[in-house]
Structure formats: C-alpha cells, structure tokens
Design a protein around this motif. Structure first.
Motif, PDB file in Angstrom:
ATOM      1  N   LEU A 155      22.552  50.018  66.548  1.00 16.65           N
ATOM      2  CA  LEU A 155      24.106  50.824  66.058  1.00 16.65           C
ATOM      3  C   LEU A 155      24.623  48.748  66.617  1.00 16.65           C
ATOM      4  O   LEU A 155      24.411  47.983  67.441  1.00 16.65           O
ATOM      5  CB  LEU A 155      25.039  50.459  67.001  1.00 16.65           C
ATOM      6  CG  LEU A 155      24.314  52.489  67.809  1.00 16.65           C
ATOM      7  CD1 LEU A 155      25.676  53.115  68.483  1.00 16.65           C
ATOM      8  CD2 LEU A 155      24.545  53.553  66.359  1.00 16.65           C
ATOM      9  N   LEU A 156      25.794  48.929  65.037  1.00 20.74           N
ATOM     10  CA  LEU A 156      26.581  47.566  65.566  1.00 20.74           C
ATOM     11  C   LEU A 156      27.901  48.063  65.158  1.00 20.74           C
ATOM     12  O   LEU A 156      28.211  49.083  64.598  1.00 20.74           O
ATOM     13  CB  LEU A 156      26.405  47.224  63.713  1.00 20.74           C
ATOM     14  CG  LEU A 156      27.521  45.817  64.537  1.00 20.74           C
ATOM     15  CD1 LEU A 156      26.109  44.725  64.661  1.00 20.74           C
ATOM     16  CD2 LEU A 156      28.055  45.204  63.540  1.00 20.74           C
ATOM     17  N   THR A 157      28.764  48.278  66.913  1.00 21.10           N
ATOM     18  CA  THR A 157      29.547  48.818  67.198  1.00 21.10           C
ATOM     19  C   THR A 157      30.549  47.713  67.218  1.00 21.10           C
ATOM     20  O   THR A 157      30.930  47.213  67.075  1.00 21.10           O
ATOM     21  CB  THR A 157      29.344  49.603  68.672  1.00 21.10           C
ATOM     22  OG1 THR A 157      28.980  48.172  69.386  1.00 21.10           O
ATOM     23  CG2 THR A 157      28.370  49.938  69.071  1.00 21.10           C
ATOM     24  N   SER A 158      31.309  49.079  66.156  1.00 18.72           N
ATOM     25  CA  SER A 158      33.726  48.199  66.128  1.00 18.72           C
ATOM     26  C   SER A 158      34.002  49.341  66.043  1.00 18.72           C
ATOM     27  O   SER A 158      34.699  50.482  65.657  1.00 18.72           O
ATOM     28  CB  SER A 158      33.839  47.404  65.018  1.00 18.72           C
ATOM     29  OG  SER A 158      34.907  47.581  64.529  1.00 18.72           O
ATOM     30  N   LEU A 159      34.326  50.629  67.782  1.00 15.25           N
ATOM     31  CA  LEU A 159      35.239  51.621  67.821  1.00 15.25           C
ATOM     32  C   LEU A 159      35.867  50.794  68.573  1.00 15.25           C
ATOM     33  O   LEU A 159      36.277  50.851  69.429  1.00 15.25           O
ATOM     34  CB  LEU A 159      33.194  51.970  69.489  1.00 15.25           C
ATOM     35  CG  LEU A 159      32.408  52.416  68.676  1.00 15.25           C
ATOM     36  CD1 LEU A 159      31.126  52.995  69.305  1.00 15.25           C
ATOM     37  CD2 LEU A 159      32.356  53.428  67.877  1.00 15.25           C
ATOM     38  N   LYS A 160      36.629  52.061  68.564  1.00 16.23           N
ATOM     39  CA  LYS A 160      38.219  51.821  68.733  1.00 16.23           C
ATOM     40  C   LYS A 160      38.920  52.916  69.493  1.00 16.23           C
ATOM     41  O   LYS A 160      38.488  53.781  69.758  1.00 16.23           O
ATOM     42  CB  LYS A 160      39.702  51.966  67.954  1.00 16.23           C
ATOM     43  CG  LYS A 160      38.534  50.515  67.079  1.00 16.23           C
ATOM     44  CD  LYS A 160      38.843  48.663  67.506  1.00 16.23           C
ATOM     45  CE  LYS A 160      39.441  48.025  65.618  1.00 16.23           C
ATOM     46  NZ  LYS A 160      38.528  48.010  65.273  1.00 16.23           N
ATOM     47  N   THR A 161      39.545  52.535  70.524  1.00 18.19           N
ATOM     48  CA  THR A 161      40.239  54.205  71.615  1.00 18.19           C
ATOM     49  C   THR A 161      41.899  53.463  70.705  1.00 18.19           C
ATOM     50  O   THR A 161      42.412  52.409  70.656  1.00 18.19           O
ATOM     51  CB  THR A 161      40.318  53.647  73.101  1.00 18.19           C
ATOM     52  OG1 THR A 161      39.845  52.234  73.227  1.00 18.19           O
ATOM     53  CG2 THR A 161      38.234  54.317  72.962  1.00 18.19           C
ATOM     54  N   MET A 162      42.411  54.868  71.325  1.00 18.44           N
ATOM     55  CA  MET A 162      43.728  54.878  70.782  1.00 18.44           C
ATOM     56  C   MET A 162      45.455  54.633  71.725  1.00 18.44           C
ATOM     57  O   MET A 162      45.767  54.206  71.389  1.00 18.44           O
ATOM     58  CB  MET A 162      44.556  56.760  70.265  1.00 18.44           C
ATOM     59  CG  MET A 162      44.008  57.128  68.546  1.00 18.44           C
ATOM     60  SD  MET A 162      44.815  55.477  67.487  1.00 18.44           S
ATOM     61  CE  MET A 162      44.304  55.538  66.263  1.00 18.44           C
ATOM     62  N   PRO A 163      45.281  54.361  73.104  1.00 21.51           N
ATOM     63  CA  PRO A 163      45.877  54.492  73.851  1.00 21.51           C
ATOM     64  C   PRO A 163      46.337  52.659  74.041  1.00 21.51           C
ATOM     65  O   PRO A 163      47.703  52.958  73.630  1.00 21.51           O
ATOM     66  CB  PRO A 163      45.617  54.794  75.187  1.00 21.51           C
ATOM     67  CG  PRO A 163      44.269  55.861  75.236  1.00 21.51           C
ATOM     68  CD  PRO A 163      43.497  55.657  73.833  1.00 21.51           C
ATOM     69  N   GLU A 164      44.982  52.152  74.044  1.00 20.26           N
ATOM     70  CA  GLU A 164      46.100  50.137  73.940  1.00 20.26           C
ATOM     71  C   GLU A 164      46.816  49.990  72.786  1.00 20.26           C
ATOM     72  O   GLU A 164      47.683  49.508  72.662  1.00 20.26           O
ATOM     73  CB  GLU A 164      45.085  49.668  74.583  1.00 20.26           C
ATOM     74  CG  GLU A 164      44.350  50.072  75.460  1.00 20.26           C
ATOM     75  CD  GLU A 164      45.767  49.794  76.610  1.00 20.26           C
ATOM     76  OE1 GLU A 164      46.209  49.338  76.540  1.00 20.26           O
ATOM     77  OE2 GLU A 164      45.471  50.017  77.884  1.00 20.26           O
ATOM     78  N   VAL A 165      46.228  51.045  70.938  1.00 17.19           N
ATOM     79  CA  VAL A 165      46.814  50.236  70.454  1.00 17.19           C
ATOM     80  C   VAL A 165      48.452  50.880  70.001  1.00 17.19           C
ATOM     81  O   VAL A 165      48.901  50.204  69.287  1.00 17.19           O
ATOM     82  CB  VAL A 165      46.350  50.642  68.515  1.00 17.19           C
ATOM     83  CG1 VAL A 165      45.926  52.103  68.459  1.00 17.19           C
ATOM     84  CG2 VAL A 165      46.548  49.338  68.137  1.00 17.19           C
ATOM     85  N   ILE A 166      48.364  52.295  70.856  1.00 17.97           N
ATOM     86  CA  ILE A 166      49.791  52.572  70.570  1.00 17.97           C
ATOM     87  C   ILE A 166      50.771  51.695  71.677  1.00 17.97           C
ATOM     88  O   ILE A 166      51.607  51.755  71.330  1.00 17.97           O
ATOM     89  CB  ILE A 166      50.388  54.148  70.765  1.00 17.97           C
ATOM     90  CG1 ILE A 166      49.229  55.212  70.141  1.00 17.97           C
ATOM     91  CG2 ILE A 166      50.708  54.609  71.372  1.00 17.97           C
ATOM     92  CD1 ILE A 166      48.791  56.405  70.168  1.00 17.97           C
ATOM     93  N   ARG A 167      50.353  51.527  72.488  1.00 17.39           N
ATOM     94  CA  ARG A 167      51.147  50.424  73.742  1.00 17.39           C
ATOM     95  C   ARG A 167      51.499  49.463  72.545  1.00 17.39           C
ATOM     96  O   ARG A 167      52.269  48.995  73.279  1.00 17.39           O
ATOM     97  CB  ARG A 167      49.752  50.488  75.000  1.00 17.39           C
ATOM     98  CG  ARG A 167      50.369  51.396  75.714  1.00 17.39           C
ATOM     99  CD  ARG A 167      49.213  51.548  77.333  1.00 17.39           C
ATOM    100  NE  ARG A 167      49.229  51.888  77.884  1.00 17.39           N
ATOM    101  CZ  ARG A 167      48.270  52.971  78.371  1.00 17.39           C
ATOM    102  NH1 ARG A 167      47.424  52.856  77.521  1.00 17.39           N
ATOM    103  NH2 ARG A 167      48.370  54.245  79.436  1.00 17.39           N
ATOM    104  N   TRP A 168      50.249  48.225  72.350  1.00 13.84           N
ATOM    105  CA  TRP A 168      50.652  47.510  71.229  1.00 13.84           C
ATOM    106  C   TRP A 168      51.493  47.525  70.318  1.00 13.84           C
ATOM    107  O   TRP A 168      52.828  47.148  71.055  1.00 13.84           O
ATOM    108  CB  TRP A 168      49.051  47.363  70.770  1.00 13.84           C
ATOM    109  CG  TRP A 168      49.584  45.996  70.216  1.00 13.84           C
ATOM    110  CD1 TRP A 168      49.154  44.299  70.914  1.00 13.84           C
ATOM    111  CD2 TRP A 168      50.345  45.329  68.252  1.00 13.84           C
ATOM    112  NE1 TRP A 168      49.280  43.870  69.418  1.00 13.84           N
ATOM    113  CE2 TRP A 168      49.691  43.382  69.183  1.00 13.84           C
ATOM    114  CE3 TRP A 168      50.542  45.714  67.509  1.00 13.84           C
ATOM    115  CZ2 TRP A 168      50.043  43.351  67.250  1.00 13.84           C
ATOM    116  CZ3 TRP A 168      50.467  45.442  66.624  1.00 13.84           C
ATOM    117  CH2 TRP A 168      50.335  44.142  66.391  1.00 13.84           C
ATOM    118  N   VAL A 169      51.724  48.952  69.857  1.00 13.32           N
ATOM    119  CA  VAL A 169      52.428  49.029  68.249  1.00 13.32           C
ATOM    120  C   VAL A 169      53.916  48.739  69.036  1.00 13.32           C
ATOM    121  O   VAL A 169      55.068  48.719  68.752  1.00 13.32           O
ATOM    122  CB  VAL A 169      51.869  50.648  67.742  1.00 13.32           C
ATOM    123  CG1 VAL A 169      53.310  50.557  67.059  1.00 13.32           C
ATOM    124  CG2 VAL A 169      50.970  50.307  66.620  1.00 13.32           C
ATOM    125  N   CYS A 170      54.193  49.915  70.522  1.00 18.51           N
ATOM    126  CA  CYS A 170      55.216  49.567  71.211  1.00 18.51           C
ATOM    127  C   CYS A 170      55.858  48.780  71.517  1.00 18.51           C
ATOM    128  O   CYS A 170      57.101  49.155  71.200  1.00 18.51           O
ATOM    129  CB  CYS A 170      54.921  50.891  71.992  1.00 18.51           C
ATOM    130  SG  CYS A 170      55.287  52.708  71.768  1.00 18.51           S
TER     131      CYS A 170
END
Ligand code: SF4
Length: 348
Positions: A155-170
């Motif tokens: 696998l070449l992974t580029s997996l993301k999760t939502m909570p931190e990016v939502i914090r980043w946006v805020c």
C-alpha cells in the motif's frame, strides 16, 4: 403548511445576518449540487465546501511517488478512479501511463488481491487514499494479503482523519457558523466524536444523510443552533452514537495515527493514519511524502479551506474544466470546483 414546507420557506426567506455553514464530506458536496440546494437557500445562507474530498486533499508528493512507481520495471500502480487524473508536480498517473507507466484502475479493492495472485512476477502498489470511511477497506485488503501469504502487494498510504482538519479549519477560518458533519465518516466514527469537537469549537454540528430534504432540514437545524455548541443527528438510521466499532478495531490492528500533509494546508499533526511498524513490509514508501506543489495559478488551497469559492479562482471554467482539470478540486466528482462547474453553483 406541513413542517417540511415551513422549513423550506424559512430557509428561503431568511433575512438575518449572513450564515456560513461548511460541509466536510465530498459526497455531501456532490449531493448539495445534485439536489440544487443552493437555489433553495436565502442569499444570506452560504454553504461552503471544505476539505472533504480525499482526492482533492492528496499532496503532490504522493502523486509523484505513484507516478515514479508506475514507471518502475515490473511494478503496477492500482488506483480507484479519480486519482488517476490529478496532477503531481510534473504529471498525473494518466500522463505516466501515456509515457509507458503501468497503472490500472480498480473497481473493487479485493481485485487487488486477485491481480497479485494471478501475476506473481508483478509488484502491485495500491494507492490507499481516503478518510475514516475507506481505511477499514484497506485493513481488509491487508488482512487478506497476509492471510493468503501474498508478497507482491503493498500500500502507498495517504490516509486522513477528520477531527484535526476540522480543528485546523476552525483555527484558520474565523467565519464558519457551523458544520454539516461528514456523513459517511460519521457511520464509522459515530456522532459522539462531533460532540467533543462542538464543545471545543463552540460551533454546532449536524449529521445528515444525502437526500435533498435531509440536507435542507440539516441547514435549518444549523440555523436554529447558530451561536451555540451542540450536535444533532438527523441520520440516525445509519449513524449511531458510537459508530462502527468493528471497523475501527480492524483499522487499529494495522494502522496508527500520524501527522499528515493536506493539500494547501500543510502538515497537520495527528490528522492521518499510517501502517504500524510491524506491517511496514507492506508499505510502498509512504513516509515523508509531504511536498505539495500546486499547479501554477491554482487556488485549490484557498478553495479547500473555504477562503474563496471555486468560481473565484481565475482559472475556473477557463483553463480549468472537468475535461481538462488544472487543479485537484476540478478532477473528482466530489471536488468543490467540479461540483460548482457541473451544477452552476455560484458564490451568491
Ligand atoms: S478552478 Fe481549477 S485551478 Fe482553480 S482552484 Fe479549482 S481546481 Fe484549482
């Protein structure tokens, strides 16, 4: 007048201060366009498409690495549809294929197993991109790879999760009044996750499905909750408080949290998943793929964070169209620019 008619009328006639709600799910972005939702809103209600399309947030270093691998002898890159047309620093996977690279599209993840077994002389690299929704699928592929003793699939992974990016946006965008919580991601994470985010950010979150009526009801709920934290789950038939614990367990077996680079946003601590050390023999070189060179003139970074609307990019509809996409957000059917283009959704 029944309740839904009242909701529709209230939303259409709203004349208070401007409201800005962000959706962070690519499927919501597509459903909002398909259902003509922007035309049903008052001009004072703005739906902003955030970083919810996995293809759009993949940095160029990942595409570059995949292109390089596809051009390596006896190596085939496997990918789901849209990623193939996203440009890296120099080329897309589709360009690499035109230069002799070996790239194959997958329709089902389990096809990767079949191909690897059928052609033991080829090294297969599966481009594993996505959010909480897709990571369990890659766990399943890995489970089978190990169980069937396959050694030519990585696998070449580029997996993301939502909570931190939502914090980043805020943190970086001050004028969001609430979030349409990501529908598919919520199925896995559960709605509880957004309770915490709501408390931290002081903003309301509404979990919604993908039907037009459900989306309008979600906008109405966000209007009512404006100025307060809180979570409302309008998608209870599919999203529970605790989500899919089995799927999360499968992910935890093979993956661990890591820092991740997001297109246009840079490195966001704790916002990704990578293979655990003990499974690194199944990794095709995913570490350190952080560089991000957007094509000249592309405003994807500003679009993904809601700073500008897609039609405010000078290339929108001119140098950048779905047939000839300049930036990532115009490639994917879940991309903001693609959806603005095909549905005529405009900044109002
Ligand atoms: S219109 Fe094209 S170039 Fe502009 S932000 Fe969107 S994808 Fe990028």
């Amino acid at each position: 007048m029944d309740k839904f008619e009242l909701i529709k009328e209230t939303i259409k006639k709203y004349d208070g201060e401007d409201l800005r709600f962000m959706e962070v799910c690519g499927t919501h972005t597509a459903a909002i366009s398909e259902n003509g939702i922007p035309n049903l809103l008052s001009p004072k209600i703005h739906l902003i498409s955030g970083p919810g399309c996995p293809v759009c947030v993949t940095v160029t270093a990942v595409i570059d690495r995949l292109c390089e691998l596809s051009l390596t002898d006896s190596t085939t890159v496997l990918t789901f549809g849209d990623l193939i047309r996203v440009k890296g620093s120099n080329m897309s996977l589709s360009d690499a294929r035109a230069h002799g690279g070996s790239v194959e599209m997958l329709y089902s993840p389990m096809d990767a197993i079949k191909m690897a077994k059928r052609n033991p002389e080829i090294n297969y690299v599966f481009a594993a991109i996505g959010f909480e929704t897709t990571t369990p699928v890659y766990s399943m592929v890995l489970e089978e790879t190990i169980r069937q003793d396959i050694h030519n699939l990585k696998l070449l992974t580029s997996l993301k999760t939502m909570p931190e990016v939502i914090r980043w946006v805020c943190k970086n965008t001050t004028n969001i009044d609430g979030f349409l919580a990501p529908g598919h991601v919520s199925v896995i994470t559960g709605s509880k996750l957004f309770e915490k985010l709501s408390e931290e950010t002081g903003l309301p979150f509404v979990v919604a499905g993908f039907e037009g009526a459900g989306l309008l009801t979600a906008v109405y709920a966000l209007m009512k909750m404006k100025g307060h934290s809180g979570i409302k789950n309008l998608y209870k038939s599919v999203v529970t408080e605790n989500g899919n614990e089995e799927a999360r367990k499968a992910v935890d077996k093979y993956f661990e949290p890591c820092d991740a680079s997001w297109r246009g946003m840079g490195l966001i601590p704790g916002s990704g998943m990578r293979l655990k050390k003990e499974y690194l023999e199944y990794d095709a070189g995913s570490y350190g793929l952080d560089e991000d060179h957007m094509p000249p003139g592309c405003s994807c970074a500003r679009v993904l964070t809601g700073e500008i609307s897609p039609d405010e990019c000078p290339l929108f509809g001119k140098k950048c169209t779905p047939e000839d996409a300049h930036g990532a957000c115009m490639v994917s059917t879940e991309g903001s620019c693609y959806n603005y283009f095909v549905s005529g959704r405009r900044k109002r």
